[in-house]
Design an enzyme around this catalytic site. Structure first.
Site, PDB file in Angstrom:
ATOM      1  N   ASN A 196      71.438  75.199  50.672  1.00 46.68           N
ATOM      2  CA  ASN A 196      71.104  76.427  51.402  1.00 46.68           C
ATOM      3  C   ASN A 196      70.574  77.542  50.515  1.00 46.68           C
ATOM      4  OD1 ASN A 196      71.834  75.500  54.086  1.00 46.68           O
ATOM      5  ND2 ASN A 196      73.948  75.518  53.329  1.00 46.68           N
ATOM      6  N   ASN A 224      74.294  76.751  40.202  1.00 43.02           N
ATOM      7  CA  ASN A 224      74.960  77.315  41.383  1.00 43.02           C
ATOM      8  C   ASN A 224      75.137  76.160  42.369  1.00 43.02           C
ATOM      9  OD1 ASN A 224      75.869  78.545  43.658  1.00 43.02           O
ATOM     10  ND2 ASN A 224      74.501  80.311  43.520  1.00 43.02           N
ATOM     11  N   HIS A 249      83.309  74.025  46.115  1.00 40.25           N
ATOM     12  CA  HIS A 249      84.670  74.042  46.643  1.00 40.25           C
ATOM     13  C   HIS A 249      85.148  72.659  47.094  1.00 40.25           C
ATOM     14  CE1 HIS A 249      83.570  78.188  46.414  1.00 40.25           C
ATOM     15  NE2 HIS A 249      82.658  78.046  47.364  1.00 40.25           N
ATOM     16  N   ASP A 261      82.801  65.078  38.350  1.00 43.94           N
ATOM     17  CA  ASP A 261      82.749  63.887  37.492  1.00 43.94           C
ATOM     18  C   ASP A 261      81.415  63.809  36.755  1.00 43.94           C
ATOM     19  OD1 ASP A 261      85.277  63.207  38.307  1.00 43.94           O
ATOM     20  OD2 ASP A 261      84.635  61.662  39.727  1.00 43.94           O
ATOM     21  N   GLU A 275      78.573  77.708  35.497  1.00 40.26           N
ATOM     22  CA  GLU A 275      78.623  77.839  36.957  1.00 40.26           C
ATOM     23  C   GLU A 275      78.308  79.285  37.335  1.00 40.26           C
ATOM     24  OE1 GLU A 275      82.315  76.288  38.617  1.00 40.26           O
ATOM     25  OE2 GLU A 275      82.165  77.717  40.268  1.00 40.26           O
ATOM     26  N   ILE A 324      76.379  84.007  43.118  1.00 41.17           N
ATOM     27  CA  ILE A 324      75.736  85.300  43.374  1.00 41.17           C
ATOM     28  C   ILE A 324      76.766  86.285  43.940  1.00 41.17           C
ATOM     29  CG2 ILE A 324      73.950  86.446  44.768  1.00 41.17           C
ATOM     30  CD1 ILE A 324      72.575  83.579  44.800  1.00 41.17           C
ATOM     31  N   SER A 325      77.522  85.823  44.919  1.00 45.40           N
ATOM     32  CA  SER A 325      78.533  86.681  45.556  1.00 45.40           C
ATOM     33  C   SER A 325      79.851  86.586  44.790  1.00 45.40           C
ATOM     34  CB  SER A 325      78.743  86.241  47.014  1.00 45.40           C
ATOM     35  OG  SER A 325      79.290  84.928  47.071  1.00 45.40           O
ATOM     36  N   ARG A 373      85.922  86.876  49.174  1.00 42.33           N
ATOM     37  CA  ARG A 373      85.521  86.235  50.432  1.00 42.33           C
ATOM     38  C   ARG A 373      86.646  85.325  50.947  1.00 42.33           C
ATOM     39  NH1 ARG A 373      79.637  83.943  49.802  1.00 42.33           N
ATOM     40  NH2 ARG A 373      79.844  83.944  52.084  1.00 42.33           N
ATOM     41  N   ARG A 420      86.841  79.777  49.432  1.00 44.07           N
ATOM     42  CA  ARG A 420      85.844  79.946  48.356  1.00 44.07           C
ATOM     43  C   ARG A 420      86.502  80.332  47.025  1.00 44.07           C
ATOM     44  NH1 ARG A 420      80.941  79.966  51.245  1.00 44.07           N
ATOM     45  NH2 ARG A 420      81.177  80.901  53.302  1.00 44.07           N
TER      46      ARG A 420
HETATM   47  O1  CA2 Z   1      77.823  83.172  45.933  1.00 40.04           O
HETATM   48  C1  CA2 Z   1      77.273  82.088  45.717  1.00 40.04           C
HETATM   49  O2  CA2 Z   1      76.317  81.962  44.935  1.00 40.04           O
HETATM   50  C2  CA2 Z   1      77.715  80.830  46.480  1.00 40.04           C
HETATM   51  O3  CA2 Z   1      77.611  79.719  45.586  1.00 40.04           O
HETATM   52  C3  CA2 Z   1      76.760  80.674  47.635  1.00 40.04           C
HETATM   53  C4  CA2 Z   1      77.122  79.521  48.569  1.00 40.04           C
HETATM   54  C5  CA2 Z   1      78.585  79.610  49.003  1.00 40.04           C
HETATM   55  O4  CA2 Z   1      78.932  78.474  49.771  1.00 40.04           O
HETATM   56  C6  CA2 Z   1      79.528  79.731  47.804  1.00 40.04           C
HETATM   57  O5  CA2 Z   1      80.845  79.879  48.283  1.00 40.04           O
HETATM   58  C7  CA2 Z   1      79.160  80.926  46.944  1.00 40.04           C
HETATM   59  C8  CA2 Z   1      76.260  79.535  49.815  1.00 40.04           C
HETATM   60  C9  CA2 Z   1      74.792  79.496  49.535  1.00 40.04           C
HETATM   61  C10 CA2 Z   1      74.078  79.708  50.808  1.00 40.04           C
HETATM   62  O6  CA2 Z   1      72.988  80.557  50.558  1.00 40.04           O
HETATM   63  C11 CA2 Z   1      72.408  81.195  51.610  1.00 40.04           C
HETATM   64  C12 CA2 Z   1      71.433  82.090  51.286  1.00 40.04           C
HETATM   65  C13 CA2 Z   1      70.824  82.790  52.282  1.00 40.04           C
HETATM   66  C14 CA2 Z   1      71.168  82.568  53.605  1.00 40.04           C
HETATM   67  C15 CA2 Z   1      72.156  81.660  53.916  1.00 40.04           C
HETATM   68  C16 CA2 Z   1      72.781  80.959  52.911  1.00 40.04           C
END
Ligand code: CA2
Length: 147
Positions: A11, A74, A80, A87, A98, A101-102, A107, A111
């Protein structure tokens, strides 16, 4: 020449197109450009790969050894859940950082845990797209023996 791989999971191709409140307005291309610029400033180079599929990411990690000196990863939601990615990282001898972004710790509780963190060199969390650049700098400086 030192070579970095910027690896992104599911995503993250949507970055900049949806959910700007959580992930900001920058695109995945912007994140990769930050790493490419940092690499060039250190006489290195960077390439990127994004996949929505766990097995493709396992393949990319396995194939990185010998081709790249380090990986900025990333893993997105697979962070998770994925023993397979853990592995794969354990099986290679190049450092992986690793990046999230958030701030995953602000959250949902699912997560808060990373399956991968303990087999990575380090983690950058919650600093937006800058995290990609900071991870690149950490790798590049470690290769130069500065840290
Ligand atoms: O904060 C991050 O970089 C995450 O790896 C982003 C993942 C999330 O599942 C992790 O817990 C934290 C989600 C990536 C999805 O990216 C999107 C970007 C724009 C719109 C929707 C999803």
């Amino acid at each position: 020449m030192t070579r970095l791989l910027v690896l992104n999971g599911p995503n993250l191709n949507l970055l900049g197109k949806r959910e700007p409140g959580i992930y900001g307005k920058g695109s995945l291309k912007d994140a990769v450009e930050l790493v490419k610029t940092a690499a060039e400033e250190h006489g290195a180079e960077a390439e990127s790969y994004q996949s929505n599929h766990e097995g493709d990411l396992v393949d990319a990690i396995q194939q990185a050894e010998g081709k790249y000196d380090g990986i900025i990863f990333n893993p997105a939601a697979y962070t998770h859940t994925s023993i397979a990615l853990r592995d794969a990282i354990s099986a290679i001898d190049i450092p992986v950082i690793e990046v999230h972004i958030s701030n995953v710790h602000q959250r949902e509780s699912f997560r808060h845990h990373s399956m991968l963190a303990s087999v990575c060199k380090g983690q950058v969390v919650g600093l937006g797209l800058s995290g990609y650049r900071l991870a690149a700098l950490a790798l590049l400086e470690s290769f130069e023996g500065r840290r």
